[in-house]
Every structure is written in C-alpha cells, then in structure tokens.
Motif scaffolding. Structure first.
Motif, PDB file in Angstrom:
ATOM      1  N   LEU A  77       0.941  -1.303   0.285  1.00 12.88           N
ATOM      2  CA  LEU A  77       0.533   0.203  -0.411  1.00 12.88           C
ATOM      3  C   LEU A  77       0.924   1.345   0.226  1.00 12.88           C
ATOM      4  O   LEU A  77       1.034   2.277  -0.537  1.00 12.88           O
ATOM      5  CB  LEU A  77      -0.996  -0.157   1.461  1.00 12.88           C
ATOM      6  CG  LEU A  77      -2.382  -1.048   1.615  1.00 12.88           C
ATOM      7  CD1 LEU A  77      -2.863  -1.055   2.689  1.00 12.88           C
ATOM      8  CD2 LEU A  77      -3.285  -1.028   0.127  1.00 12.88           C
ATOM      9  N   SER A  78       1.736   1.161   0.904  1.00  9.06           N
ATOM     10  CA  SER A  78       3.094   1.951   0.993  1.00  9.06           C
ATOM     11  C   SER A  78       3.342   2.533  -0.730  1.00  9.06           C
ATOM     12  O   SER A  78       3.598   3.608  -1.631  1.00  9.06           O
ATOM     13  CB  SER A  78       3.924   1.913   1.958  1.00  9.06           C
ATOM     14  OG  SER A  78       3.367   2.119   3.345  1.00  9.06           O
ATOM     15  N   VAL A  79       3.462   1.777  -1.068  1.00  9.19           N
ATOM     16  CA  VAL A  79       4.207   1.792  -2.420  1.00  9.19           C
ATOM     17  C   VAL A  79       3.694   1.768  -3.631  1.00  9.19           C
ATOM     18  O   VAL A  79       3.806   3.170  -4.421  1.00  9.19           O
ATOM     19  CB  VAL A  79       5.361   0.816  -2.987  1.00  9.19           C
ATOM     20  CG1 VAL A  79       5.990   0.309  -4.164  1.00  9.19           C
ATOM     21  CG2 VAL A  79       6.314   0.030  -2.113  1.00  9.19           C
ATOM     22  N   TYR A  80       2.198   1.625  -3.768  1.00  7.04           N
ATOM     23  CA  TYR A  80       1.492   1.724  -4.816  1.00  7.04           C
ATOM     24  C   TYR A  80       0.014   2.782  -4.764  1.00  7.04           C
ATOM     25  O   TYR A  80      -0.530   2.257  -5.636  1.00  7.04           O
ATOM     26  CB  TYR A  80       0.930   0.098  -4.846  1.00  7.04           C
ATOM     27  CG  TYR A  80       1.664  -0.422  -6.358  1.00  7.04           C
ATOM     28  CD1 TYR A  80       2.400  -0.582  -7.036  1.00  7.04           C
ATOM     29  CD2 TYR A  80       2.817  -1.352  -4.905  1.00  7.04           C
ATOM     30  CE1 TYR A  80       3.324  -0.882  -7.810  1.00  7.04           C
ATOM     31  CE2 TYR A  80       4.021  -2.516  -5.685  1.00  7.04           C
ATOM     32  CZ  TYR A  80       3.837  -1.774  -7.018  1.00  7.04           C
ATOM     33  OH  TYR A  80       4.861  -3.047  -7.861  1.00  7.04           O
ATOM     34  N   VAL A  81      -0.101   3.015  -3.357  1.00  6.13           N
ATOM     35  CA  VAL A  81      -1.190   3.570  -3.295  1.00  6.13           C
ATOM     36  C   VAL A  81      -1.083   4.580  -2.390  1.00  6.13           C
ATOM     37  O   VAL A  81      -1.851   5.946  -2.541  1.00  6.13           O
ATOM     38  CB  VAL A  81      -2.421   3.183  -1.904  1.00  6.13           C
ATOM     39  CG1 VAL A  81      -3.965   3.788  -1.567  1.00  6.13           C
ATOM     40  CG2 VAL A  81      -2.446   1.207  -3.103  1.00  6.13           C
ATOM     41  N   LEU A  82      -0.248   5.148  -0.852  1.00  5.93           N
ATOM     42  CA  LEU A  82      -0.083   5.833  -0.714  1.00  5.93           C
ATOM     43  C   LEU A  82       1.051   7.252  -1.047  1.00  5.93           C
ATOM     44  O   LEU A  82       1.370   7.631  -0.294  1.00  5.93           O
ATOM     45  CB  LEU A  82      -0.050   5.861   0.697  1.00  5.93           C
ATOM     46  CG  LEU A  82      -0.842   4.330   1.708  1.00  5.93           C
ATOM     47  CD1 LEU A  82      -0.413   4.242   3.251  1.00  5.93           C
ATOM     48  CD2 LEU A  82      -2.225   5.625   2.050  1.00  5.93           C
ATOM     49  N   ALA A 246      -5.614  -7.719  -6.446  1.00  5.60           N
ATOM     50  CA  ALA A 246      -6.909  -7.696  -5.214  1.00  5.60           C
ATOM     51  C   ALA A 246      -7.653  -6.796  -5.255  1.00  5.60           C
ATOM     52  O   ALA A 246      -8.208  -5.982  -5.289  1.00  5.60           O
ATOM     53  CB  ALA A 246      -5.863  -7.630  -3.598  1.00  5.60           C
ATOM     54  N   LEU A 247      -6.425  -5.537  -6.122  1.00  5.08           N
ATOM     55  CA  LEU A 247      -7.269  -3.997  -5.971  1.00  5.08           C
ATOM     56  C   LEU A 247      -7.545  -3.440  -6.806  1.00  5.08           C
ATOM     57  O   LEU A 247      -8.036  -2.601  -7.514  1.00  5.08           O
ATOM     58  CB  LEU A 247      -6.167  -2.838  -5.184  1.00  5.08           C
ATOM     59  CG  LEU A 247      -5.694  -3.018  -3.995  1.00  5.08           C
ATOM     60  CD1 LEU A 247      -4.991  -2.038  -3.112  1.00  5.08           C
ATOM     61  CD2 LEU A 247      -7.309  -3.441  -2.468  1.00  5.08           C
ATOM     62  N   ILE A 254      -9.232   3.669  -5.248  1.00  3.99           N
ATOM     63  CA  ILE A 254      -7.860   3.267  -5.407  1.00  3.99           C
ATOM     64  C   ILE A 254      -7.096   3.289  -6.974  1.00  3.99           C
ATOM     65  O   ILE A 254      -8.136   2.597  -7.256  1.00  3.99           O
ATOM     66  CB  ILE A 254      -8.303   2.083  -4.231  1.00  3.99           C
ATOM     67  CG1 ILE A 254      -8.548   1.904  -3.431  1.00  3.99           C
ATOM     68  CG2 ILE A 254      -5.899   1.661  -3.989  1.00  3.99           C
ATOM     69  CD1 ILE A 254      -8.322   3.120  -2.155  1.00  3.99           C
ATOM     70  N   GLN A 255      -6.616   3.968  -6.754  1.00  2.99           N
ATOM     71  CA  GLN A 255      -5.837   4.450  -7.920  1.00  2.99           C
ATOM     72  C   GLN A 255      -4.378   3.666  -7.413  1.00  2.99           C
ATOM     73  O   GLN A 255      -3.644   4.468  -6.931  1.00  2.99           O
ATOM     74  CB  GLN A 255      -5.802   5.640  -8.630  1.00  2.99           C
ATOM     75  CG  GLN A 255      -6.981   6.442  -8.604  1.00  2.99           C
ATOM     76  CD  GLN A 255      -7.788   7.036  -8.076  1.00  2.99           C
ATOM     77  OE1 GLN A 255      -7.963   7.332  -7.131  1.00  2.99           O
ATOM     78  NE2 GLN A 255      -9.669   6.467  -8.157  1.00  2.99           N
TER      79      GLN A 255
END
Length: 280
Positions: A77-82, A246-247, A254-255
């Motif tokens: 999540l840190s790398v691909y979302v946040l 999964a997302l 979510i982008q």
C-alpha cells in the motif's frame, strides 16, 4: 493459656494469620491482573476532526475499508497507493503486549505501527496498515472498537495478509515453486468474484485477518481476505506486487501507481533480480 510456670500467654491462631495473608495476596494478584488488563487494552487515537465527529454520535461514512496485515501487505500500500498526496493520516491504534511494547521503546516504531489513512478527495475510503503484533486476547477488542467507529451499511472490506508458504498445506509440492501466490476467503455477504482461487482445506486464516472475517460475518459485512503465501520472510518487491490484482476491482476508489519509482521501491522493499526493467 497458662504455662507450667504460671505465665498467661495470649492464644495464637496461625490459621487466622494465614487466612489474612492469603486474602492480602489475592487482593494484590487481582490488582496486578487489573493493571495488566488495562495495559493490554487496545486504544484508538483519532485526529481531532474524526474524534469530534465520533463524540457527536456519528459513525465514519465508509464505503471501502482496506486493511493490510504484515510488512509486505503494508508496504504494498505504501508503494502503490499511499505514495501520492491524496491521503491523510487520521488515526492510529496503540497496542501493548509481550511483542509490541510501543510504550517502552523496546521495538521500532515500524514494528508497532497500526495507522489509519483517509482519502482526501473521497473520505469514504479508509486504509489501515497493521504491522504490529496483536495478541489473541486483543483481537476481539481491536475488531470491535474499529468497526464500532464505521457505518456498516454498504461497507466493503478488503484484507491483505502476509503468510509464509511453509504454512501452506497441499499435496501438490509444485505449488511451493510458484510462490508468492494469493488465496482468498470471504464472508457470505460478499457477492463479488475474488481475483484468485479460494483457500483450500485444511488451510486456515489466523490472527487479525481471521478476527476481522469473523466480525464481518456476524454483522453481515461484505468482506474478502487475500492471503499471500511467500517464501521470502522480509519485505520483498515481488511479494508486494502479488497483491496488485486484489485491488483491481476497487479502481473506482483506489488508484494504483502502475510504475513506482526505483527510489520508492528501494525505500520500502528489497528489490530482486527478476526480468523486469521496473526493478534495479
């Protein structure tokens, strides 16, 4: 009581003193037990804005709640979302136990993290990264307190969870050579189609993902758990990337960053020598 020499002695009862001593020890034990229970209580700390809303009796209007349990799930999540600036940290959970002693400074901040993020342009999307250990007696507390803050109507929950491939039970030993891979479990209220096959028996989900799944089943909340089985114990770029499908069905909420920079990857993961120009 009189002695041979005529002295009068007070009657001494050892049983009475032992009873008083035992009573004192029981009270002391109960006090210690109460202090430990208070210390092991899971506490949620929200931002002033969220706290004020909750105190007013309002629930967080949440359409999608994404929970990442474990270092690879959280760093995914840190790398691909946040990595974008579209998120605000709105709270965290504090947990004290034999392995997550945040208050004593024994473990690092990363190992005791349980942080909540909310999307700026869509506050109904909530993310939680949980890399701390939550003991068995604290799992129900965590799920009850967190979900008590969320409105349940039309809520969708997605759980990403780390697991060692050594815990995966199968008669097909070739499965181990294909690690990392995803398996899924979902509640009866989940009407979608998971992006991978279901977790086969006798494999089970444990810990926080299992507690969340159970809580959501009781409250009829649509929930799916994606468990990633990996042969790498530490943060790994290939394992993190396994979570991407999964997302995909949450693209409206979510982008995903399709190609995170090398600097970001180096910050959050150990890169692996694979056939891709994405990793160096």
């Amino acid at each position: 009581m009189a002695t041979f020499f005529g002295e009068v002695l007070s009657v001494y009862s050892r049983a009475v003193d032992e009873d008083e001593e035992e009573l004192g020890e029981n009270e002391e034990d109960e006090e210690i037990r109460r202090e430990l229970e208070e210390k092991r209580e899971v506490n949620l700390h929200w931002s002033p804005e969220v706290s004020e809303s909750l105190k007013s009796g309002n629930k967080l209007q949440c359409s999608d709640f994404i929970l990442a349990v474990g270092h690879n799930a959280a760093r995914f999540l840190s790398v691909y979302v946040l990595t974008s600036e579209n998120w605000d940290a709105v709270g965290h959970a504090s947990v004290w136990n034999e392995r997550s002693r945040a208050a004593t400074g024994i473990t690092s901040e990363e190992e005791t993290a349980c942080v909540f993020y909310r999307k700026k342009d869509n506050p109904s999307v909530l993310i939680c990264q949980a890399t701390c250990y939550i003991a068995e007696d604290q799992l129900f507390q965590w799920t009850e307190k967190v979900f008590d803050c969320l409105q349940h109507r039309e809520l969708n929950v997605t759980v990403l969870s780390d697991s060692s491939v050594a815990e995966y039970k199968t008669a097909d030993y070739l499965c181990y050579s294909s690690a990392p891979f995803l398996r899924s479990l979902h509640t009866s209220a989940f009407s979608g189609q998971p992006v991978c096959q279901s977790l086969e028996q006798p494999n089970i989900v444990t810990g926080l993902p299992a507690a969340v799944l159970n809580q959501c089943e009781v409250h009829r909340i649509a929930t799916v758990v994606y468990q990633c089985y990996s042969d790498v114990t530490g943060p790994d770029s290939v394992t993190m990337e396994t979570y991407k499908p999964a997302l995909t069905k949450l693209s409206k909420s979510i982008q995903l960053d399709p190609s995170p920079s090398t600097d970001v990857l180096r910050k959050f993961a150990r890169t692996t020598n694979i056939q891709s120009n994405l990793y160096i």
